[in-house]
Design a protein around this motif. Structure first.
Motif, PDB file in Angstrom:
ATOM      1  N   GLY A  60       0.795  -1.215   0.000  1.00 14.14           N
ATOM      2  CA  GLY A  60       0.000   0.000   0.000  1.00 14.14           C
ATOM      3  C   GLY A  60       0.829   1.267   0.000  1.00 14.14           C
ATOM      4  O   GLY A  60       2.060   1.244  -0.027  1.00 14.14           O
ATOM      5  N   GLY A  61       0.131   2.387   0.039  1.00 14.55           N
ATOM      6  CA  GLY A  61       0.786   3.690   0.017  1.00 14.55           C
ATOM      7  C   GLY A  61       1.657   3.968   1.227  1.00 14.55           C
ATOM      8  O   GLY A  61       2.682   4.633   1.131  1.00 14.55           O
ATOM      9  N   ASN A  62       1.257   3.438   2.384  1.00 13.98           N
ATOM     10  CA  ASN A  62       2.041   3.681   3.598  1.00 13.98           C
ATOM     11  C   ASN A  62       3.114   2.625   3.830  1.00 13.98           C
ATOM     12  O   ASN A  62       3.849   2.696   4.802  1.00 13.98           O
ATOM     13  CB  ASN A  62       1.117   3.784   4.820  1.00 13.98           C
ATOM     14  N   GLN A  63       3.183   1.617   2.923  1.00 15.83           N
ATOM     15  CA  GLN A  63       4.213   0.570   2.963  1.00 15.83           C
ATOM     16  C   GLN A  63       4.272  -0.150   4.316  1.00 15.83           C
ATOM     17  O   GLN A  63       5.335  -0.419   4.864  1.00 15.83           O
ATOM     18  CB  GLN A  63       5.582   1.146   2.602  1.00 15.83           C
ATOM     19  N   THR A  64       3.096  -0.490   4.834  1.00 15.31           N
ATOM     20  CA  THR A  64       3.000  -1.247   6.077  1.00 15.31           C
ATOM     21  C   THR A  64       3.295  -2.717   5.801  1.00 15.31           C
ATOM     22  O   THR A  64       2.682  -3.309   4.903  1.00 15.31           O
ATOM     23  CB  THR A  64       1.574  -1.123   6.668  1.00 15.31           C
ATOM     24  N   PRO A  65       4.225  -3.323   6.555  1.00 13.50           N
ATOM     25  CA  PRO A  65       4.522  -4.745   6.331  1.00 13.50           C
ATOM     26  C   PRO A  65       3.321  -5.629   6.668  1.00 13.50           C
ATOM     27  O   PRO A  65       2.673  -5.442   7.694  1.00 13.50           O
ATOM     28  CB  PRO A  65       5.685  -5.029   7.293  1.00 13.50           C
ATOM     29  N   GLU A  66       3.019  -6.563   5.759  1.00 12.57           N
ATOM     30  CA  GLU A  66       1.939  -7.525   5.982  1.00 12.57           C
ATOM     31  C   GLU A  66       2.423  -8.922   5.640  1.00 12.57           C
ATOM     32  O   GLU A  66       3.280  -9.105   4.784  1.00 12.57           O
ATOM     33  CB  GLU A  66       0.721  -7.204   5.112  1.00 12.57           C
ATOM     34  N   ARG A  67       1.817  -9.905   6.303  1.00  8.28           N
ATOM     35  CA  ARG A  67       2.163 -11.307   6.069  1.00  8.28           C
ATOM     36  C   ARG A  67       1.223 -11.910   5.028  1.00  8.28           C
ATOM     37  O   ARG A  67       0.012 -11.678   5.063  1.00  8.28           O
ATOM     38  CB  ARG A  67       2.068 -12.094   7.378  1.00  8.28           C
ATOM     39  N   PHE A  68       1.817 -12.698   4.130  1.00 13.73           N
ATOM     40  CA  PHE A  68       1.090 -13.432   3.106  1.00 13.73           C
ATOM     41  C   PHE A  68       1.510 -14.888   3.179  1.00 13.73           C
ATOM     42  O   PHE A  68       2.660 -15.190   3.497  1.00 13.73           O
ATOM     43  CB  PHE A  68       1.392 -12.862   1.718  1.00 13.73           C
ATOM     44  N   GLU A  69       0.580 -15.798   2.865  1.00  9.35           N
ATOM     45  CA  GLU A  69       0.848 -17.233   2.950  1.00  9.35           C
ATOM     46  C   GLU A  69       0.432 -17.951   1.667  1.00  9.35           C
ATOM     47  O   GLU A  69      -0.723 -17.839   1.243  1.00  9.35           O
ATOM     48  CB  GLU A  69       0.083 -17.855   4.133  1.00  9.35           C
ATOM     49  N   TRP A  70       1.391 -18.668   1.071  1.00  8.87           N
ATOM     50  CA  TRP A  70       1.076 -19.561  -0.044  1.00  8.87           C
ATOM     51  C   TRP A  70       0.602 -20.874   0.549  1.00  8.87           C
ATOM     52  O   TRP A  70       1.329 -21.499   1.311  1.00  8.87           O
ATOM     53  CB  TRP A  70       2.308 -19.821  -0.908  1.00  8.87           C
ATOM     54  N   LYS A  71      -0.631 -21.278   0.207  1.00 11.92           N
ATOM     55  CA  LYS A  71      -1.216 -22.512   0.739  1.00 11.92           C
ATOM     56  C   LYS A  71      -1.657 -23.413  -0.408  1.00 11.92           C
ATOM     57  O   LYS A  71      -2.119 -22.921  -1.442  1.00 11.92           O
ATOM     58  CB  LYS A  71      -2.440 -22.199   1.606  1.00 11.92           C
ATOM     59  N   GLY A  87      -3.344 -26.593  -6.822  1.00 13.07           N
ATOM     60  CA  GLY A  87      -2.288 -25.597  -6.974  1.00 13.07           C
ATOM     61  C   GLY A  87      -2.067 -24.900  -5.660  1.00 13.07           C
ATOM     62  O   GLY A  87      -2.142 -25.527  -4.598  1.00 13.07           O
ATOM     63  N   MET A  88      -1.850 -23.602  -5.722  1.00 16.14           N
ATOM     64  CA  MET A  88      -1.626 -22.831  -4.503  1.00 16.14           C
ATOM     65  C   MET A  88      -2.389 -21.516  -4.584  1.00 16.14           C
ATOM     66  O   MET A  88      -2.592 -20.968  -5.669  1.00 16.14           O
ATOM     67  CB  MET A  88      -0.133 -22.555  -4.309  1.00 16.14           C
ATOM     68  N   LYS A  89      -2.795 -21.044  -3.421  1.00 18.05           N
ATOM     69  CA  LYS A  89      -3.430 -19.737  -3.327  1.00 18.05           C
ATOM     70  C   LYS A  89      -2.598 -18.898  -2.362  1.00 18.05           C
ATOM     71  O   LYS A  89      -1.984 -19.428  -1.425  1.00 18.05           O
ATOM     72  CB  LYS A  89      -4.875 -19.845  -2.846  1.00 18.05           C
ATOM     73  N   LEU A  90      -2.557 -17.588  -2.603  1.00 16.64           N
ATOM     74  CA  LEU A  90      -1.844 -16.671  -1.725  1.00 16.64           C
ATOM     75  C   LEU A  90      -2.871 -15.914  -0.907  1.00 16.64           C
ATOM     76  O   LEU A  90      -3.736 -15.225  -1.456  1.00 16.64           O
ATOM     77  CB  LEU A  90      -0.980 -15.698  -2.536  1.00 16.64           C
ATOM     78  N   VAL A  91      -2.770 -16.069   0.410  1.00 20.36           N
ATOM     79  CA  VAL A  91      -3.745 -15.472   1.321  1.00 20.36           C
ATOM     80  C   VAL A  91      -3.113 -14.281   2.042  1.00 20.36           C
ATOM     81  O   VAL A  91      -2.003 -14.372   2.563  1.00 20.36           O
ATOM     82  CB  VAL A  91      -4.233 -16.511   2.355  1.00 20.36           C
ATOM     83  N   ARG A  92      -3.828 -13.174   2.047  1.00 22.09           N
ATOM     84  CA  ARG A  92      -3.442 -11.997   2.827  1.00 22.09           C
ATOM     85  C   ARG A  92      -3.923 -12.251   4.249  1.00 22.09           C
ATOM     86  O   ARG A  92      -5.131 -12.255   4.508  1.00 22.09           O
ATOM     87  CB  ARG A  92      -4.096 -10.755   2.235  1.00 22.09           C
ATOM     88  N   VAL A  93      -3.003 -12.507   5.155  1.00 17.16           N
ATOM     89  CA  VAL A  93      -3.358 -12.945   6.502  1.00 17.16           C
ATOM     90  C   VAL A  93      -4.232 -11.917   7.223  1.00 17.16           C
ATOM     91  O   VAL A  93      -5.197 -12.282   7.901  1.00 17.16           O
ATOM     92  CB  VAL A  93      -2.086 -13.277   7.325  1.00 17.16           C
ATOM     93  N   LYS A  94      -3.955 -10.644   7.056  1.00 21.35           N
ATOM     94  CA  LYS A  94      -4.690  -9.574   7.743  1.00 21.35           C
ATOM     95  C   LYS A  94      -6.188  -9.626   7.467  1.00 21.35           C
ATOM     96  O   LYS A  94      -7.005  -9.396   8.350  1.00 21.35           O
ATOM     97  CB  LYS A  94      -4.120  -8.219   7.315  1.00 21.35           C
ATOM     98  N   THR A  95      -6.555  -9.971   6.220  1.00 22.73           N
ATOM     99  CA  THR A  95      -7.965  -9.931   5.830  1.00 22.73           C
ATOM    100  C   THR A  95      -8.545 -11.308   5.498  1.00 22.73           C
ATOM    101  O   THR A  95      -9.758 -11.446   5.387  1.00 22.73           O
ATOM    102  CB  THR A  95      -8.152  -9.033   4.588  1.00 22.73           C
ATOM    103  N   GLY A  96      -7.677 -12.292   5.271  1.00 23.91           N
ATOM    104  CA  GLY A  96      -8.132 -13.613   4.870  1.00 23.91           C
ATOM    105  C   GLY A  96      -8.467 -13.714   3.390  1.00 23.91           C
ATOM    106  O   GLY A  96      -8.922 -14.746   2.912  1.00 23.91           O
ATOM    107  N   GLU A  97      -8.235 -12.631   2.631  1.00 20.00           N
ATOM    108  CA  GLU A  97      -8.540 -12.624   1.191  1.00 20.00           C
ATOM    109  C   GLU A  97      -7.525 -13.467   0.417  1.00 20.00           C
ATOM    110  O   GLU A  97      -6.340 -13.465   0.733  1.00 20.00           O
ATOM    111  CB  GLU A  97      -8.421 -11.207   0.616  1.00 20.00           C
TER     112      GLU A  97
END
Length: 166
Positions: A60-71, A87-97
């Protein structure tokens, strides 16, 4: 190495270095103008019940570090890529998207797989580059595992993506 174009002479965008005797991969995003590392992150493998590969990247614009998970996944996101059904999906841990997906190709093709970003506008370029270099690293780790010790030893200094010859 991940290049900005199809040629080895194209500017480097990112690198992946495999840590010996470990499931960790050191991923770096490089400034195109200087080739210097601007972001360095170690992708790790979570060995819990729902194993995943995870990394953190500023978004994002504020460059806040976020965790992502390949599952691993057999979900709609993976099936929509018209490759194999797993295959694999990449999940944004903060939102679950689910923000990206990857599927291996159907048999009989020379392709390495298909990847698609499902949400990307607000996450930024660093997220996009890290996403690509991490899935390439996961694919290369799997390829080396299938090839045994000789393949891993021969490619120890090679970059993610395998077979590029750069």
């Amino acid at each position: 190495m991940l290049h900005s174009g199809g040629q080895c002479s194209s500017p480097q965008l990112a690198t992946a270095k495999f840590v010996s005797f470990s499931s960790e991969v050191e991923c770096s995003i490089l400034a195109q103008s200087t080739g210097r590392t601007i972001i360095s992150e170690t992708m790790k493998k979570d060995r819990s019940q729902h194993a995943c590969h995870y990394f953190t990247v500023p978004v994002g614009g504020n460059q806040t570090p976020e965790r992502f998970e390949w599952k691993n996944s057999k979900g709609n996101e993976v099936r929509s890529l018209n490759g194999k059904s797993h295959g694999m999906k990449l999940v944004r841990v903060k939102t679950g998207e689910v923000v990206a997906a990857w599927a291996p190709p159907n048999s009989g093709t020379r392709k390495r797989g298909k990847m698609a970003f499902l949400i990307r506008e607000m996450l930024g370029e660093n997220f996009e580059v890290m996403t690509v270099v991490t899935i390439l690293a996961i694919m290369e780790k799997a390829r080396r595992g299938r090839g045994g010790g000789a393949a891993a030893a021969a490619g120890a200094g090679a970059a993610a993506g395998g077979g590029g010859g750069c």
